[in-house]
Design a protein around this motif. Sequence first.
Motif, PDB file in Angstrom:
ATOM      1  N   UNK A   1       0.836  -1.203   0.000  1.00 51.85           N
ATOM      2  CA  UNK A   1       0.000   0.000   0.000  1.00 51.85           C
ATOM      3  C   UNK A   1       0.870   1.250   0.000  1.00 51.85           C
TER       4      UNK A   1
ATOM      5  N   UNK B   1       4.142   1.598  -0.882  1.00 49.90           N
ATOM      6  CA  UNK B   1       5.196   1.793  -1.867  1.00 49.90           C
ATOM      7  C   UNK B   1       4.684   1.828  -3.297  1.00 49.90           C
TER       8      UNK B   1
ATOM      9  N   UNK C   1       2.259   2.578  -6.631  1.00 46.08           N
ATOM     10  CA  UNK C   1       1.409   3.708  -6.995  1.00 46.08           C
ATOM     11  C   UNK C   1       0.212   3.294  -7.823  1.00 46.08           C
TER      12      UNK C   1
ATOM     13  N   UNK D   1      -1.998   6.626  -7.969  1.00 48.86           N
ATOM     14  CA  UNK D   1      -2.701   7.210  -6.826  1.00 48.86           C
ATOM     15  C   UNK D   1      -2.158   8.597  -6.471  1.00 48.86           C
ATOM     16  N   UNK D   2      -0.896   8.849  -6.765  1.00 47.58           N
ATOM     17  CA  UNK D   2      -0.338  10.153  -6.406  1.00 47.58           C
ATOM     18  C   UNK D   2      -0.866  11.270  -7.296  1.00 47.58           C
TER      19      UNK D   2
END
Lengths: 631, 102
Positions: free
Chosen positions: B24, B26, B28, B94-95
């Motif tokens: 989770x 590390x 993306x 996600x970033x």
Amino acid sequence: MIFGSWVCLLAPLVGFLAILLAGTRITRRQAGILSTTSVFVGFAGALVAFFDAWGREPEERGELTTAWTWLKAGELEVGLELLIDPLSLVMMLVVTGIGGLIVLYSNGYMAGDDEERRYFAYMAFFVFSMLLLVMGGNLLLLLVGWGLVGLASYLLIGFHHERASAVAAAKKAFVINALGDALLALAFFLAIAKVGSLDFGVVFEAAESGELSDTVATLVALGLLGGAVAKSAQIPFHTWLPDAMEGPTPVSALIHAATMVTAGVYLICRTHPVFEAAPEVQHLAAILGLITLLVAGVVALVQWDIKRVIAYSTMSQIGYMFVGAGVGAYGFAMFHLVTHAFFKALLFLAAGLVIHHLSGEQDIRKMGGLRSSMRFTHLTFLVGTLALVGIPPLSGFWSKDAILASTLAEGGVLGWVLYVGGLVGALLTGLYSLRLYLLVFHGEPAAQAEAPHAEHAHHGEGPRSMTIPVAVLAVGSAVAGLLGIPGVWHPFEDWLHDVAEPLVEPSTRQEWLTSGLAVTLGVLGALLAWRAFKAGRELVPDGAVRTTLEHKLWFDELYDTVFSRPGQAIAVTLRDRFETPVVQGGLDEVAEGTLRGAAATSAAQSGLLRTYALAITISVAVLALVFLVVR
Amino acid sequence: MMGPGIPWYLAISAMLFSIGVAGVLLRRSPLIVLLSLELMLNAANLAFVGFSRLFGEMDGQVFALSVMAVAAAEVCVGLGLIVAMARRNLALDVDAFTELRG
């Protein structure tokens, strides 16, 4: 008897709630009719209860009925109970009977006012509160009624809320009455602490058996007296009553003449065993009454407002009642209360007719010569004035003289002082009453009196809803006194005999002697007023004395300097020194801190999902570590 | 009691959970993040079942079942989101989604 009493108590409450809930769905006229009907239904209930009681043996006339236990705190248990006995029946009849007439009169007097519904709701509310006061079966319920009538009085004095003076007068009345309520409450607290009950029976028994120590009895009686003095506008708590004339005239008639202000007399008669356990306090009541009746009598000599003159006369007459109750002549005090309710309500309502006729003019300098244009009003006002002066066979003659005769029967220094003072008061009564009557109805017609306002011109002296109550009250003022003729019969006194046994019984000879003296002095006062009027002189010549009287003996100024100004100074100091820097400053600090914290927290919200996840993981890990280590 | 003792179960559960956490934190890709989440949930399930066996009570197994139901629901929502992202041709990273503040 019980059923009639409940009807009597609840009918005005129903009327009040109905007007309140109906709001603008009913017309103003309907609100007036509703209010009047509810009070007259109450009167019918009181009549039913009265005749029921009348048919019984004197010992069985008192009855206590409990609806439910209202309040229970440890040992103390207070029920919602009514006490119906001859004393409360008299008050019920006066409150609903005269109250009903005055509310009926209001239908005409208030017609056209924008807020008539509110007015009639308040009137019904007042009648309910007053009934609760006189019917309450224990001291706590009495206090509830006591507070509610104060509220009703406040609301009605300030009825014309757009007038600053009315608002100020309402506030003044409320504050002084609240002081009286507080004294009353203190007396009740003491009674709870020492007797453990607020039931009339228990408290009175403790007072009669000497179970209360002298100090306690004196303190309780002092508290009761304080409440009575404030409510009945006796010196030193009298300053609110003249200002209360800011309210509509029927309000002055009902609350500030006939019923509420006489509640103090009722209280003393009701709680007489406590006062008898503390004779000094009872005598103090008589002395305060005497001072008030004299002071109010002289101040009334120089007032120019028609309602204020009558207001001072009310204070003076209540002074007589306090003198009567103070020497233990409870029956006579209540008798004067009843006759006074008739003739004082009559005077106020007749004055209301004059004011109505002159479109709101209250200054007697601008009146005069109304005798010819207002024949009916003139006649009724004359009846009221003569009853007030105590001319036989009108009602004031019988009741006032009975009180004076009781002071003679009391004897001793106190009795003689009261007697002489009361006779001087009779002279003053003759002076100020006739001065008022002559200035309003005799002499040259004033400009305004000649040309009454156009809109009132068409219905003469007033609509029938106003003239009928005045006529009824005039008849009542004329004949109510016949309920007690010395030496012949005295049904009124006998009626109250078992409830409040008098301490003094004047002999027939004393009564007739007093009557002769009082009537002579009253007529003398009237003649003096007549001569001064003919000569165009004032009763009190210009000078220091007159100035003092015009300022009502400087009571307002004194209270202003001693209580009001220092109070304001303390308030301002506290605001500057404490509220602004500490309370308000502290709040500002809290608000700023919250803002800073919010800014920091919102910066942490980056939107990066993995940062959040990391934060959660680290937090849980730390928590887990702490959990393991600490355990 | 048959089979390996409770420490073994817990050790494997802890390892699985750590791998999930690492995934989770590390990775993306949202798909992998979801997958790692499943790993963490199942690590917890393993611990539940292990303890259930140890104490001979059924409570842990019931819990495991309800965790599975919740996990299934969660995957539905998660995959739905990913499909929606793919349909709009958004980067599966996600970033890149930092504006989704409440």
